[in-house]
Design a protein around this motif. Structure first.
Motif, PDB file in Angstrom:
ATOM      1  N   THR A  52     -55.430   4.181  14.990  1.00  0.00           N
ATOM      2  CA  THR A  52     -55.244   5.304  14.823  1.00  0.00           C
ATOM      3  C   THR A  52     -53.913   5.629  14.172  1.00  0.00           C
ATOM      4  O   THR A  52     -52.793   4.838  14.477  1.00  0.00           O
ATOM      5  CB  THR A  52     -54.975   6.055  16.297  1.00  0.00           C
ATOM      6  OG1 THR A  52     -56.131   5.794  17.166  1.00  0.00           O
ATOM      7  CG2 THR A  52     -54.482   7.344  16.199  1.00  0.00           C
ATOM      8  N   VAL A  53     -53.719   6.446  12.959  1.00  0.00           N
ATOM      9  CA  VAL A  53     -52.642   6.755  12.423  1.00  0.00           C
ATOM     10  C   VAL A  53     -51.694   7.426  13.365  1.00  0.00           C
ATOM     11  O   VAL A  53     -51.992   8.844  13.655  1.00  0.00           O
ATOM     12  CB  VAL A  53     -52.996   7.505  10.910  1.00  0.00           C
ATOM     13  CG1 VAL A  53     -51.633   7.609  10.286  1.00  0.00           C
ATOM     14  CG2 VAL A  53     -53.953   6.696  10.128  1.00  0.00           C
ATOM     15  N   LEU A  54     -50.545   6.864  13.500  1.00  0.00           N
ATOM     16  CA  LEU A  54     -49.642   7.576  14.462  1.00  0.00           C
ATOM     17  C   LEU A  54     -48.477   8.739  13.717  1.00  0.00           C
ATOM     18  O   LEU A  54     -48.313   9.804  13.956  1.00  0.00           O
ATOM     19  CB  LEU A  54     -48.594   6.583  15.314  1.00  0.00           C
ATOM     20  CG  LEU A  54     -49.528   5.686  16.357  1.00  0.00           C
ATOM     21  CD1 LEU A  54     -48.552   4.606  16.654  1.00  0.00           C
ATOM     22  CD2 LEU A  54     -50.161   6.550  17.086  1.00  0.00           C
ATOM     23  N   THR A  55     -48.001   8.002  12.680  1.00  0.00           N
ATOM     24  CA  THR A  55     -47.340   8.902  11.593  1.00  0.00           C
ATOM     25  C   THR A  55     -47.668   8.610  10.308  1.00  0.00           C
ATOM     26  O   THR A  55     -48.163   7.573   9.982  1.00  0.00           O
ATOM     27  CB  THR A  55     -45.879   8.491  11.933  1.00  0.00           C
ATOM     28  OG1 THR A  55     -45.305   7.106  11.244  1.00  0.00           O
ATOM     29  CG2 THR A  55     -45.057   8.609  13.325  1.00  0.00           C
ATOM     30  N   CYS A  56     -47.516   9.726   9.345  1.00  0.00           N
ATOM     31  CA  CYS A  56     -47.601   9.708   7.723  1.00  0.00           C
ATOM     32  C   CYS A  56     -46.751  10.469   7.156  1.00  0.00           C
ATOM     33  O   CYS A  56     -46.517  11.372   7.473  1.00  0.00           O
ATOM     34  CB  CYS A  56     -49.129  10.085   7.814  1.00  0.00           C
ATOM     35  SG  CYS A  56     -49.524  10.168   5.713  1.00  0.00           S
ATOM     36  N   THR A  68     -47.153   4.692   6.837  1.00  0.00           N
ATOM     37  CA  THR A  68     -47.706   5.280   7.941  1.00  0.00           C
ATOM     38  C   THR A  68     -47.496   3.949   8.958  1.00  0.00           C
ATOM     39  O   THR A  68     -46.897   3.001   8.758  1.00  0.00           O
ATOM     40  CB  THR A  68     -49.032   5.332   7.663  1.00  0.00           C
ATOM     41  OG1 THR A  68     -49.698   3.886   7.360  1.00  0.00           O
ATOM     42  CG2 THR A  68     -49.698   6.258   6.776  1.00  0.00           C
ATOM     43  N   THR A  69     -47.598   4.592  10.256  1.00  0.00           N
ATOM     44  CA  THR A  69     -47.504   3.421  11.284  1.00  0.00           C
ATOM     45  C   THR A  69     -48.820   3.859  12.015  1.00  0.00           C
ATOM     46  O   THR A  69     -49.408   4.858  12.339  1.00  0.00           O
ATOM     47  CB  THR A  69     -46.300   3.934  12.239  1.00  0.00           C
ATOM     48  OG1 THR A  69     -46.450   5.057  12.701  1.00  0.00           O
ATOM     49  CG2 THR A  69     -44.959   3.683  11.685  1.00  0.00           C
ATOM     50  N   VAL A  70     -49.510   2.576  12.409  1.00  0.00           N
ATOM     51  CA  VAL A  70     -50.871   2.715  12.817  1.00  0.00           C
ATOM     52  C   VAL A  70     -50.896   1.810  14.135  1.00  0.00           C
ATOM     53  O   VAL A  70     -50.310   0.653  14.161  1.00  0.00           O
ATOM     54  CB  VAL A  70     -51.793   1.941  11.968  1.00  0.00           C
ATOM     55  CG1 VAL A  70     -53.263   2.030  12.370  1.00  0.00           C
ATOM     56  CG2 VAL A  70     -51.681   2.740  10.534  1.00  0.00           C
ATOM     57  N   ILE A  80     -47.771   0.352   7.623  1.00  0.00           N
ATOM     58  CA  ILE A  80     -48.624   0.119   6.647  1.00  0.00           C
ATOM     59  C   ILE A  80     -48.610   0.899   5.351  1.00  0.00           C
ATOM     60  O   ILE A  80     -48.471   2.270   5.704  1.00  0.00           O
ATOM     61  CB  ILE A  80     -49.934   0.271   6.914  1.00  0.00           C
ATOM     62  CG1 ILE A  80     -50.494  -0.798   8.109  1.00  0.00           C
ATOM     63  CG2 ILE A  80     -51.045   0.176   5.849  1.00  0.00           C
ATOM     64  CD1 ILE A  80     -51.884  -0.864   8.640  1.00  0.00           C
ATOM     65  N   VAL A  81     -48.463   0.538   4.159  1.00  0.00           N
ATOM     66  CA  VAL A  81     -48.296   1.484   3.088  1.00  0.00           C
ATOM     67  C   VAL A  81     -49.941   1.859   2.278  1.00  0.00           C
ATOM     68  O   VAL A  81     -50.521   0.905   2.361  1.00  0.00           O
ATOM     69  CB  VAL A  81     -47.538   0.917   1.837  1.00  0.00           C
ATOM     70  CG1 VAL A  81     -47.521   1.699   0.658  1.00  0.00           C
ATOM     71  CG2 VAL A  81     -46.083   0.863   2.154  1.00  0.00           C
ATOM     72  N   CYS A  82     -49.950   2.958   2.366  1.00  0.00           N
ATOM     73  CA  CYS A  82     -51.387   3.557   1.814  1.00  0.00           C
ATOM     74  C   CYS A  82     -51.647   4.322   0.575  1.00  0.00           C
ATOM     75  O   CYS A  82     -50.684   5.248   0.737  1.00  0.00           O
ATOM     76  CB  CYS A  82     -52.235   4.200   3.233  1.00  0.00           C
ATOM     77  SG  CYS A  82     -53.700   4.698   2.938  1.00  0.00           S
TER      78      CYS A  82
END
Length: 812
Positions: A52-56, A68-70, A80-82
């Motif tokens: 689940t993506v927590l922050t973006c 992001t933080t996942v 994670i860099v997306c």
């Protein structure tokens, strides 16, 4: 033949593991040569989980990247860099963790590693479908709708399991097992569990229809049964994923939904099918007939073929040939993307006719493979209905007319009489009649009568179904009983052995073979068994091997196996190559086999042969023993031991005449060449892609065993000592040790026991064309101790003979 375990379980539900099924089938005669694990997606999505993506947030140093933080379910969110434009907080996504190896839909596999992207740490990757091999889209990351917890393996979410595929070495007599259903039938008998045929109760066809395709069989011997079904509203296109996956699992490439269904049914039920474009059938009918001599047909591969009068063809009502019956379809009537009406063919063609047609045109197809060996005539309508239901599912087809089933020559079950006493006699073990009855029932072999013979022995009359094409005699039935009962359940009986000094004029050749095999195995040799069929290319380019002498196979299944071997050398070198390529370079091999030759008068001859192969080092290197390469004398020593084991005296020799050996000896017994040994020609080694020297010996096994010396000789131990004397002599290059040995044995027959060479020297100081032999002579008198005078007389006699007969110069 490949069998998918997942597919097999749809016909035979079982909780047996693939390894257990493999062992069961092998024990029953369906030898499993390989077991492969097959993943739905390469790599099985190992290391890929739900998250689940927590922050973006926008990456501070890159406009098109997000930081992001996942949550991946382990309590430690990942940064994670997306680069996907559609990533957002709150999304359920697919995450590849550090260390995961991804197999994208295109391109090479790559490994996920912790890294820095534009200065920001990245501990994984949020994936698009093409990046994990599930599709081709790269528009953005996959956004999921699921209640599964974070950390759930992605393979579980997508329902990606693993299949196992059995590679079965199907023998030619087991045509009944050339399908998943055929293998399931054997498992039914082995495990005593029911097998499930595909359910075709949903099949419905109109009672009558205008414009149905008519069927006429002009040759009932070649085609005893022909059934067909007309379908309309067919939409030709790609098959669904499940169907494509099934075909790929057994090594078939999907083509389109119609062709894929016919292939699916063939490998499921063992019944070949063919689909015609119904709009291309002239006269709205089918005729099964023999071809006219020279008639032309362009097959699906685009090749125009000239037919023979013995070929069986499928033609339309106008007489136009459409296909080679049971072998290959024609191009003009094949199903294409524009086809909407399809006529499905399901037939039984006589094995001999299908085999002849396939051989005439050098065509080997999945259909001809089965028709040549024999299919089940009772499977014809079932396979047709099964295919129709599948086409309704995957192509939207509609059954447009009733099934046309023409069966002019009914194929009956085969009657076989079985005396129960013969079961024990042939197997060597008693099996209870009720167990025999059970096995026969599980094999679909019916007991139609039970009685006794005139001598009072119990006898059953059996009815064998036609799909068991190899069961036609009592011995065949006993073989079926044994393979299901289990070879391992037949105990070995104790036996008594005794040794005799008596002379046996007719020694058992198998015992002689066993004695020599034990001798060679004790010397570190390993026995090999190679195929009697081999590739004609090994010999056709060789002037030493006349093409007329090759025994060619008329009905070969592979172009690489089209002649009977004229020598054991090449098939043995294939084994050497296989081992050397796998870093097993030190080899000692032997094989008992036959070579095959065509005589000038057109007859054929088989020659039993013992072949020896030696290559690499004599033994493994140790701290006490340096490397020593195998040499000619190592192989020659083994040959001498074999000859002594068979009771033969010291042989004579001459230069080797073998076409594939580059230097060596031909050994003679009673002036008969019985052994040829030497170094294999570099030309042959290059042809076989063997990159190290090989020494080879070929023994005439038939002659050696026929002339086996059965009489045992006993000699009293000598009471007086042996004496050794050495002699060095210079001779011409052409003089061999064998010539010198014969000169010595003829010159001194009473006292000379053995001649040996312990050194050979060549050098400029000897002169051109000269060499030096250092020989040792063992002298012994059985009646007295030799004196110096007697020894000197013998040596003077030997030196004189060497000078006179060999032109030798004695070195003082």
């Amino acid at each position: 033949m490949k069998i998918s375990i997942d597919w097999l379980r749809t016909l035979f539900p079982t909780d047996k593991t693939p390894a257990e099924l493999s062992a069961l089938l092998t024990s029953a005669g369906l030898e499993v040569e390989g077991l492969e694990e097959l993943e739905s997606v390469p790599g099985g999505l190992k290391g890929v989980v739900l998250g689940t993506v927590l922050t973006c947030e926008r990456h501070p140093d890159a406009d098109k990247l997000s930081l992001t933080t996942v949550d991946v379910g382990d309590g430690t969110p990942r940064q994670i860099v997306c680069g996907a434009p559609n990533v957002a907080a709150g999304q359920r996504v697919v995450v590849a963790l550090d260390g995961a190896v991804l197999h994208p839909s295109s391109g090479e596999p790559f490994k996920i590693k912790k890294s820095k992207i534009r200065g920001a740490a990245s501990e994984g990757m949020i994936c698009a479908e093409d990046e994990i091999g599930l599709g081709v889209s790269h528009a953005g990351i996959m956004v999921l709708t699921t209640d599964l917890p974070n950390g759930t393996p992605a393979a579980e979410y997508f329902g990606l399991g693993t299949d196992h595929v059995l590679e079965i070495g199907l023998t030619p007599n087991r045509a009944d097992a050339a399908s998943h259903f055929g293998v399931a039938r054997d498992l039914r008998a082995l495990l005593r569990q029911p097998v499930q045929l595909p359910d075709v109760h949903a099949f419905h066809a109109p009672a009558a229809a205008e414009g149905n395709i008519s069927v006429e069989i002009e040759d009932a011997e070649g085609c005893p049964r022909y059934a067909g079904l007309l379908l309309d509203n067919v939409h030709v296109g790609p098959s669904p994923e499940w169907l494509q996956r099934r075909l790929r699992s057994i090594g078939l490439a999907p083509i389109n939904n119609v062709v894929d269904v016919t292939n699916y049914v063939l490998h499921e039920l063992g019944q070949p099918l063919h689909a015609f474009d119904a709009d291309q059938l002239g006269g709205n009918g089918i005729r099964v007939r023999r071809a006219a001599e020279g008639e032309k047909l362009t097959t699906l591969d685009g090749t125009e073929r000239s037919l023979k009068a013995e070929d069986l063809v499928i033609a339309d009502a106008t007489g136009q040939a459409l296909a080679l019956a049971g072998v290959f379809g024609g191009k003009s009537s094949g199903v294409s993307e524009g086809s909407t009406r399809v006529f499905l063919e399901s037939a039984y063609f006589a094995p001999a006719v299908a085999r002849k047609t396939a051989q005439n045109h050098q065509l080997k197809t999945d259909a001809s493979f089965r028709f040549e060996r024999g299919t089940d005539p009772h499977m014809v309508p079932l396979a047709l209905k099964r295919a129709a239901l599948l086409l309704q599912e995957v192509a939207g087809a509609r059954v447009a007319a009733p099934v046309v089933d023409v069966y002019p020559r009914h194929i009956e079950h085969t009657p076989v009489r079985l005396q129960l006493a013969r079961v024990e006699q042939l197997i060597g073990h008693y099996i209870a009649p009720e167990r025999i009855r059970q096995i026969l029932t599980d094999l679909d072999i019916l007991i139609t009568e039970e009685g006794v013979t005139e001598l009072g022995a119990a006898e059953w009359l059996l009815s064998v179904p036609p799909y068991r094409v190899d069961v036609t005699r009592e011995a065949d039935v006993v073989e079926e009983i044994l393979r299901i009962y289990g070879y391992d359940h037949v105990p070995l009986r104790p036996f008594n052995a005794a040794a005799f000094l008596a002379k046996f004029p007719n020694p058992d050749p198998e015992l002689l073979r066993q004695d020599v095999a034990l001798l060679l195995s004790g010397q570190g040799y390993s026995e090999i068994i190679t195929n009697s069929l081999t590739n004609s290319r090994y010999y056709e380019a060789s002037p030493e091997q006349p093409n007329a002498a090759l025994v060619r196979v008329l009905n070969y299944n592979s172009a690489d196996l089209d002649v009977m071997r004229p020598s054991l050398l090449h098939t043995g070198l294939e084994i050497v190559r296989h081992n050397v390529n796998r870093r097993q370079r030190d080899l000692k091999l032997y094989e008992f086999g036959r070579s095959y030759h065509r005589q000038p008068d057109g007859s054929y001859k088989e020659r039993p042969t013992l072949a020896l192969y030696l290559t690499g080092n004599v033994q493994a290197e140790t701290w006490q023993q340096q490397d020593e390469k195998t040499a000619f004398h190592h192989l020659a020593g083994t040959v001498q031991q074999v000859l002594r084991c068979l009771g033969h005296p010291q042989p004579g020799s001459q230069p080797v005449q073998h076409p594939y050996l580059n230097g060596g000896l031909t050994l003679l017994l009673h002036n008969q060449p019985v052994v040829q040994l030497g170094s294999v020609s570099p030309k042959v080694l290059k042809q076989l892609d063997v990159n190290q020297p090989v020494f080879y010996a070929e023994l005439d096994w038939q002659w050696l065993t026929k002339k086996y010396r059965t009489a045992m000789s006993v000699t009293e131990l000598a009471k007086f000592p042996e004496v050794r004397r050495d002699l060095s002599l210079v001779v011409d290059q052409a003089v061999t040790f064998e010539q010198l040995r014969q000169i010595a044995t003829k010159a001194e027959k009473k006292l000379l026991r053995e001649v040996n060479v312990f050194d050979v020297y060549q050098g400029e100081n000897l002169g051109a064309g000269k060499k030096s032999y250092s020989l040792s002579f063992q002298l012994q008198d059985p009646e007295r101790t030799l004196t110096d005078q007697a020894i000197d007389q013998v040596m003077q006699k030997l030196m004189a003979q060497f000078e006179q007969q060999a032109g030798a110069v004695i070195r003082k």
